[in-house]
Structure formats: structure tokens, C-alpha cells
Design an enzyme around this catalytic site. Structure first.
Site, PDB file in Angstrom:
ATOM      1  N   GLU A 181       1.147  -1.132   0.499  1.00 17.20           N
ATOM      2  CA  GLU A 181      -0.178   0.093  -0.353  1.00 17.20           C
ATOM      3  C   GLU A 181       0.803   1.329   0.131  1.00 17.20           C
ATOM      4  O   GLU A 181       0.369   2.304   0.677  1.00 17.20           O
ATOM      5  CB  GLU A 181      -1.039  -0.231   1.027  1.00 17.20           C
ATOM      6  CG  GLU A 181      -2.110  -0.577   0.992  1.00 17.20           C
ATOM      7  CD  GLU A 181      -3.457  -0.291  -0.334  1.00 17.20           C
ATOM      8  OE1 GLU A 181      -2.201   0.790  -0.711  1.00 17.20           O
ATOM      9  OE2 GLU A 181      -2.661  -1.381  -1.229  1.00 17.20           O
TER      10      GLU A 181
HETATM   11  C1  LIG Z   1       2.577  -9.387   1.248  1.00 27.88           C
HETATM   12  C2  LIG Z   1       2.617  -8.975  -0.265  1.00 27.88           C
HETATM   13  C3  LIG Z   1       0.774  -8.428  -0.678  1.00 27.88           C
HETATM   14  C4  LIG Z   1       0.454  -7.572  -1.855  1.00 27.88           C
HETATM   15  N1  LIG Z   1      -0.084  -7.198  -1.957  1.00 27.88           N
HETATM   16  C5  LIG Z   1      -0.840  -6.486  -2.514  1.00 27.88           C
HETATM   17  C6  LIG Z   1      -2.036  -6.899  -3.728  1.00 27.88           C
HETATM   18  O1  LIG Z   1      -2.774  -7.037  -3.003  1.00 27.88           O
HETATM   19  N2  LIG Z   1      -2.528  -5.891  -4.543  1.00 27.88           N
HETATM   20  C7  LIG Z   1      -1.044  -5.423  -5.370  1.00 27.88           C
HETATM   21  O2  LIG Z   1      -1.465  -4.866  -6.174  1.00 27.88           O
HETATM   22  N3  LIG Z   1       0.073  -4.974  -4.812  1.00 27.88           N
HETATM   23  C8  LIG Z   1       0.618  -6.122  -3.458  1.00 27.88           C
HETATM   24  N4  LIG Z   1       1.776  -5.962  -2.978  1.00 27.88           N
HETATM   25  C9  LIG Z   1       2.447  -5.088  -3.592  1.00 27.88           C
HETATM   26  C10 LIG Z   1       3.467  -4.090  -2.630  1.00 27.88           C
HETATM   27  O3  LIG Z   1       2.458  -3.275  -3.241  1.00 27.88           O
HETATM   28  C11 LIG Z   1       4.408  -3.258  -3.949  1.00 27.88           C
HETATM   29  O4  LIG Z   1       5.314  -5.042  -2.784  1.00 27.88           O
HETATM   30  C12 LIG Z   1       4.935  -2.344  -2.951  1.00 27.88           C
HETATM   31  O5  LIG Z   1       4.020  -1.381  -3.310  1.00 27.88           O
HETATM   32  C13 LIG Z   1       6.180  -1.924  -3.594  1.00 27.88           C
HETATM   33  O6  LIG Z   1       6.662  -1.937  -4.459  1.00 27.88           O
HETATM   34  P1  LIG Z   1       7.740  -2.994  -4.918  1.00 27.88           P
HETATM   35  O7  LIG Z   1       7.994  -4.253  -4.326  1.00 27.88           O
HETATM   36  O8  LIG Z   1       8.199  -3.174  -6.669  1.00 27.88           O
HETATM   37  O9  LIG Z   1       9.253  -2.076  -4.813  1.00 27.88           O
HETATM   38  P2  LIG Z   1       9.909  -0.926  -5.248  1.00 27.88           P
HETATM   39  O10 LIG Z   1       9.049  -0.075  -5.751  1.00 27.88           O
HETATM   40  O11 LIG Z   1      10.896  -1.582  -5.944  1.00 27.88           O
HETATM   41  O12 LIG Z   1      11.063  -0.195  -4.539  1.00 27.88           O
HETATM   42  C14 LIG Z   1      12.195  -0.679  -3.747  1.00 27.88           C
HETATM   43  C15 LIG Z   1      12.587   0.095  -3.619  1.00 27.88           C
HETATM   44  O13 LIG Z   1      13.266   1.568  -3.922  1.00 27.88           O
HETATM   45  C16 LIG Z   1      11.821   2.771  -3.240  1.00 27.88           C
HETATM   46  N5  LIG Z   1      11.457   3.769  -3.709  1.00 27.88           N
HETATM   47  C17 LIG Z   1      10.629   2.989  -5.518  1.00 27.88           C
HETATM   48  N6  LIG Z   1      10.713   3.944  -5.728  1.00 27.88           N
HETATM   49  C18 LIG Z   1      10.758   5.491  -4.908  1.00 27.88           C
HETATM   50  C19 LIG Z   1      10.737   6.377  -5.648  1.00 27.88           C
HETATM   51  N7  LIG Z   1      10.563   7.564  -6.663  1.00 27.88           N
HETATM   52  N8  LIG Z   1      11.292   7.601  -5.018  1.00 27.88           N
HETATM   53  C20 LIG Z   1      11.556   7.016  -3.626  1.00 27.88           C
HETATM   54  N9  LIG Z   1      12.104   5.527  -3.228  1.00 27.88           N
HETATM   55  C21 LIG Z   1      11.490   5.033  -3.872  1.00 27.88           C
HETATM   56  C22 LIG Z   1      11.253   1.875  -1.975  1.00 27.88           C
HETATM   57  O14 LIG Z   1      10.057   2.759  -1.278  1.00 27.88           O
HETATM   58  C23 LIG Z   1      11.391   0.251  -1.492  1.00 27.88           C
HETATM   59  O15 LIG Z   1      12.178   1.188  -0.338  1.00 27.88           O
HETATM   60  C24 LIG Z   1       1.716  -6.891  -2.052  1.00 27.88           C
HETATM   61  C25 LIG Z   1       2.624  -6.938  -1.580  1.00 27.88           C
HETATM   62  C26 LIG Z   1       3.564  -7.859  -1.026  1.00 27.88           C
HETATM   63  C27 LIG Z   1       5.167  -8.110  -0.521  1.00 27.88           C
END
Ligand SMILES: Cc1cc2nc3c(=O)[nH]c(=O)nc-3n(C[C@H](O)[C@H](O)[C@H](O)COP(=O)(O)OP(=O)(O)OC[C@H]3O[C@@H](n4cnc5c(N)ncnc54)[C@H](O)[C@@H]3O)c2cc1C
Length: 568
Positions: free
Chosen positions: A427
Site C-alpha cells: 500500500e
Molecule cells: C505480501 C504482499 C502483499 C501484497 N499485496 C498486494 C496486492 O494485493 N495488490 C497489489 O497490487 N500489490 C500488492 N503488493 C505489492 C506491494 O504493494 C509492492 O510490493 C509495493 O508497492 C512496493 O513495490 P515493489 O515491491 O516493486 O518495490 P519497489 O517499488 O521496487 O521499491 C523498492 C525500494 O525503492 C523505494 N522506491 C521506489 N520508488 C521510489 C521513489 N520514486 N522514490 C523513493 N523511493 C522509491 C521503495 O520505497 C523501496 O524501499 C503486495 C506485496 C507484498 C509483499
């Protein structure tokens, strides 16, 4: 050990912080009188203690599995879902016209928090469903509402939220799932979504996915995203789940915690879907769901903090080490006291912020007043981040209170820690929330922040007469926060704001927490809440000074090291 719903804190905060009497005085929420709310919280608390709490460990030990493409949920989870559905807890704040209870978000937030404390891995399912219900209430056509809302609200069908793709996490605008018009008003949705919570289950008649995808003529980025409702089973002419749609669960993730919740990789192969809202305006519609879920995820953190605290306290009351008095247990040791009181004080602060945010949402809904809407928008990233970070810190401290037994799975202390960790990631990560706070939520030139700071200062000013030793530090902290807020607003280069965004958010939460503790101390000067307020304001509030230094440090030091330097 059994979970006990913190009804006394809810009651205090709902009426002294969230303004539930004022909310119940509006036409929209006239039914939410004190007796009704008290009965609701009692009932929900019982269900959480008797039905959900016993499932917490079961879900951890018997994770959801995928068998021949079918998700099998942990033993008892279907029974738990039925209890949630039959209690009406899925539709607690939904439109009564479709079977919901129509209660304020403040009450729903308290109930959701209880369910999180009892069994977080199952609670995600009603939380996602509630978010979907709200998105459909606001953006779906009348036909879609009539067909889907009663089923979702009753809990016969479960809702999910599909944003994330391998290349599109925080950067939702990078998503590539496509939606082609079928020529009959429906769309064929194709693509892969990852990390989808409760992407399927074996206890509901149907699963309804809200999916972000691109129409053929879509612009790149977030402006070209549309929202689709894609059911697992296509409703037949009677609205009953009919033939299977062309979508499936490819695999389940193996996770650090939340084992009971199936986190699915979903494949959509021309799956039939219906547009929700306007073409290319999917992000606006999805934001309805995401804001709901952000508050809900903040509540997950607070719920776990409560559960971890109750667990740690019970252990400390039993465990004997060293000579101590008066109880003869580790509860007599100053450092154990410090841990437990920090846990409790931060849980109170984060719950207060959460319910204040929910109260602002309710007032915004009931009155349409722009100030309430801006207040809710401003508080949402703080409630989400401070709630989840408190959940993580409190659960971690809970492990420490248990000593070596905290590291041993049987006690359950470690599970709280493992389960809650993801709440600061999904989220919108804490970093993303903080950037939202210092950018979009300050596009008004810091007005919403300033109005809140004015209120806190006015309150501290009034409290000076009776509680000067508490009111003084709160007033001074607020003044420092105001200076940093003005500094941030003056930074035209967003990277200067972003560099200190998270420390700023944390400092804001510290000050807000102190304000609500002061409210409690004033209301009940001789009670235990006043003693807790003293500890919070004397020992925890001062963290704000270091946090504000970080908030204003700017980006130069962060980027002084090159990518090569970091790798050297
Ligand atoms: C158990 C679990 C349940 C989930 N459930 C859902 C679901 O039901 N539906 C759904 O759609 N998604 C779901 N997610 C996905 C979740 O919302 C994402 O994992 C989350 O939004 C982060 O995206 P990412 O994992 O690609 O990390 P990334 O976006 O790759 O981020 C990696 C790091 O970089 C930082 N970062 C990235 N972009 C920026 C920026 N522009 N500025 C500064 N920092 C940045 C982040 O803060 C983080 O520390 C789930 C994830 C998990 C692990």
C-alpha cells in the site's frame, strides 16, 4: 494467550479524539449513537477473541497452498471468513442500500484493527473487499453496483486489488496489462499481476478482481490507466457465479510472514472485465480503494502492536529472573518497564492518529467540508506510516521482552514481528507515503499542516494552566515542527524535500502523538492514561529534535557519494 479488545481505549479515543459524537450528529451517521457503537465494538471484540485469534498460529503453521491451480486456505480460515461475513463486518461502513451497516469509518477502523490483532493474514481479505466496495460505490455504473455490491458486502464474494506487476511496483504508471474492447461493452484483460493478496480462496463463491490496465489508445504513465472489474466466475443471467473467466493463479509467494494469506501471481488471458469509472481515469478510481486501504493498513500495524503488547505483558507477568519486587517477575526491572511502557504509549499514539484520520474522513463524507477532506488527506500517510512502523517496533520490542523465548516460534512473539513487517511495504512504502506528505499534501503551500499545528498549539496553550510540564514541551515541539514545515514548503527542488521526508513524517507523528496523549492527560488527570502521557511526552516526544535535523539536512550529503563510491 487470548486477545482482549482494548475497548476502553477505543471508547476514549472515539469520543475525545475522533469526534464520534460530532460525526453521529450529522444526518449521514445519525444511527451511530453511543449504545450502538458500544454494542458493535463488544460484539466484534468477542468474535476476534473466540474465532479469529485461534486462527493466527494455524495460518502460520499451515500456509495457504496452491494445488493444481486451486488455492487451499489454512484449516479454519473458511470458518473465520464466515464469522466475519455473518457478523456484517465486511460491510460495516458500506451503503445500507446494498446491505451495508453504513457506520462511520471511525467504527470500521476500530473493528478492522481488532481483526488485524487477532489474525492479520485473514483480515487482509475483508480489508481488500472493503476497499473494492468503496471504489465501486464511488465509480461503478449502476448495473455493476446492483450486481456486485450486495455480494461483496454480504461476504459471499471476496474482492482483491491488482496493481503490481514485475516492472511496476511503486511506479504504478509502468504497468503494461492491456484491456481490449470486446465490442459489447466488456473488455478482454491480458497481463500478469504479482503479489496479489487473496488472489483466490476456497471459501467464497466468487473472487472479484479490480485490475489496473491500459486501453489501446492509452497515454503512457499514470494518465493512461483504466480500472476494470474482472470476476473469477462470470455472473450468469441470475447473477450467480457461472463459467470460469480466463484467469488463473500461477503461483503463490513464499514469504517472511503472513503465511495464511495467499499472495498470488495472477495471469489474465483475455479475461472478461467491465470498466469501472471513466476510461483513462483508473488511478483516480483506484485511489478511492488505496486511501481506504492505506488507513486499513495503518490499522493493521496498530492491531499487531496491541497483540504484541498483550503477549509481552503476559509473559513479563509470569517470567521470574533475578530478585525483584514487588511482583517477583521481570516486570519489576526498569528496562522491562521501559520496553512495555514504550510499547503501550506508542500504540496509544498511533491508534489516536489512526482514529483522528478516520474521523476526518467521516466528517468529510458527511459534510463535504473542504477542510475536513484536506485534513483526512494530510493525515492518511502519517496514519499509514506511523501505524505500521509502530507495529514493527512494538513487535520487535515484544520479542526482546521475551528474551530467548522471543526467538523461539512457540511463544508467538516472533510471528507478530514477521507478519507485520510487510505493512510498511505494501500500500505504498513508508518512503512513498512520506514523499506524498511533503509534495501532494503540501501543494496548498502547507495550509492543511499549518491548520493542524495551530490546533495543537491552541490546545497546548489551554493545557498550560493545569499541566504546564506536559503542555510546554508539546507547544515547543509544535513550533519547531512549524519551522521545518515552512522550510520544506520553501524548497522548490523536490529532492530537497524528499531527502528528509520520512524523518519529517516521523517527527509529525511524534508531535501528533504527544498532542493526543495531552488530550488524555487533561481529560483524566489522575488516571493511568495521564501517567502514560507523562512518559510519552518526557521520554519519546524529544525524538522530534533529531528527526527535524534530519528533515532539513537536504539532499547534498546523500548524493555526495557516487554510485561507484557506494560499491567501493
Ligand atoms: C505480501 C504482499 C502483499 C501484497 N499485496 C498486494 C496486492 O494485493 N495488490 C497489489 O497490487 N500489490 C500488492 N503488493 C505489492 C506491494 O504493494 C509492492 O510490493 C509495493 O508497492 C512496493 O513495490 P515493489 O515491491 O516493486 O518495490 P519497489 O517499488 O521496487 O521499491 C523498492 C525500494 O525503492 C523505494 N522506491 C521506489 N520508488 C521510489 C521513489 N520514486 N522514490 C523513493 N523511493 C522509491 C521503495 O520505497 C523501496 O524501499 C503486495 C506485496 C507484498 C509483499
Amino acid at each position: 494467550m487470548p486477545y482482549t479488545a482494548p475497548l476502553s481505549d477505543y471508547e476514549f479515543l472515539l469520543y475525545n479524539v475522533a469526534g464520534l459524537d460530532g460525526i453521529a450528529a450529522t444526518d449521514r451517521f445519525a444511527d451511530a449513537d453511543r449504545d450502538v457503537v458500544s454494542a458493535i465494538l463488544n460484539e466484534a471484540g468477542k468474535m476476534c477473541r473466540d474465532v479469529l485469534e485461534p486462527l493466527r498460529r494455524v495460518g502460520d503453521l499451515h500456509p495457504a497452498t496452491l494445488e493444481n491451480g486451486v488455492v487451499r486456505t489454512p484449516p479454519g480460515f473458511g470458518h473465520g471468513w464466515n464469522a466475519i461475513a455473518e457478523g456484517g463486518w465486511v460491510g460495516i461502513s458500506s451503503d445500507p442500500g446494498f446491505g451495508g451497516m453504513g457506520l462511520p469509518m471511525t467504527v470500521a477502523t476500530a473493528v478492522n484493527e481488532m481483526m488485524s490483532a487477532a489474525c492479520l493474514s485473514l483480515q487482509i481479505a475483508p480489508l481488500m473487499t472493503q476497499g473494492q466496495i468503496e471504489a465501486l460505490e464511488h465509480h461503478a455504473s449502476d448495473e455493476l453496483k446492483a450486481l456486485y455490491l450486495p455480494k461483496l458486502i454480504s461476504g459471499e464474494w471476496v474482492g482483491t486489488m491488482n496493481l503490481t506487476e514485475p516492472q511496476a511496483g511503486s511506479d504504478v504508471g509502468a504497468l503494461s496489462t492491456r484491456a481490449e474492447p470486446n465490442g459489447d461493452g466488456t473488455y478482454a484483460v491480458s497481463g500478469q499481476k504479482i503479489f496479489i493478496s487473496w488472489g483466490d480462496n476456497d471459501f467464497s463463491e466468487n473472487v472479484c478482481h479490480l485490475v489496473l490496465a491500459r486501453l489501446p489508445d492509452a497515454a503512457p504513465g499514470t494518465k493512461g490507466i483504466s480500472l476494470f472489474l474482472v470476476p473469477r466466475n462470470l455472473p450468469d443471467e441470475n447473477g450467480a457465479p457461472g463459467v470460469a473467466n480466463t484467469l488463473n493463479v500461477v503461483s503463490l509467494e513464499h514469504k517472511l510472514g503472513l503465511h495464511g494469506s495467499p499472495t498470488c501471481v495472477m495471469q489474465y488471458d483475455g479475461a472478461k472485465g467491465w470498466l469501472v469509472g471513466e476510461p483513462h481515469k483508473g488511478m483516480a478510481a483506484m485511489f478511492t480503494m488505496m486511501n481506504n486501504a492505506r488507513l486499513g493498513v495503518g490499522g493493521q500495524g496498530v492491531g499487531i502492536a496491541e497483540g504484541a503488547y498483550q503477549h509481552a505483558l503476559a509473559y513479563a507477568q509470569e517470567r521470574k529472573q533475578g530478585r525483584s519486587a514487588p511482583t517477583g517477575t521481570i516486570l519489576d526491572h526498569a528496562d522491562v518497564r521501559r520496553m512495555l511502557i514504550e510499547m503501550r504509549a506508542d500504540t496509544f499514539a498511533s491508534r489516536a492518529i489512526l482514529l483522528a484520520c478516520a474521523g476526518a474522513i467521516d466528517m468529510g463524507h458527511a459534510t463535504g467540508d473542504a477542510n475536513w477532506i484536506a485534513r483526512a488527506a494530510f493525515l492518511t500517510p502519517i496514519a499509514k506510516t506511523f501505524g505500521t512502523e509502530t507495529g514493527i517496533c512494538v513487535a520487535e520490542t515484544g520479542v526482546q521482552v521475551h528474551g530467548g523465548m522471543g526467538f523461539i516460534e512457540e511463544t508467538g512473539a516472533a510471528q507478530f514481528y514477521r507478519d507485520v513487517r510487510v505493512t510498511a511495504i505494501y500500500e505504498g512504502t513508508s518512503g512513498i507515503q512520506a514523499m506524498d506528505l511533503v509534495s501532494r499534501k503540501m501543494m496548498d503551500g502547507g495550509e492543511a499542516a499549518a491548520r493542524l499545528l495551530d490546533e495543537i498549539e491552541d490546545h497546548a496553550e489551554r493545557a498550560r494552566a493545569t499541566l504546564p510540564e506536559l503542555a510546554g514541551p508539546v507547544w515547543e515541539a509544535t513550533e519547531s515542527l512549524r519551522e521545518t514545515t515552512e522550510w520544506l514548503v520553501a524548497q522548490g527542488d523536490m529532492n530537497e524535500r524528499f531527502a528528509g521526508a520520512l524523518p519529517y513524517l516521523r517527527a509529525f507523528a511524534r508531535v501528533l502523538g504527544a498532542h493526543y496523549h495531552l488530550v488524555a492527560a487533561l481529560a483524566e488527570p489522575e488516571g493511568p492514561r495521564a501517567k502514560l502521557a507523562r512518559f510519552y511526552i518526557h521520554a519519546l516526544l524529544p525524538e522530534y529534535t533529531g528527526l527535524l535535523v534530519q528533515a532539513q539536512n537536504g539532499s547534498a550529503d546523500l548524493f555526495a557519494l557516487s554510485a561507484d563510491d557506494l560499491a567501493a
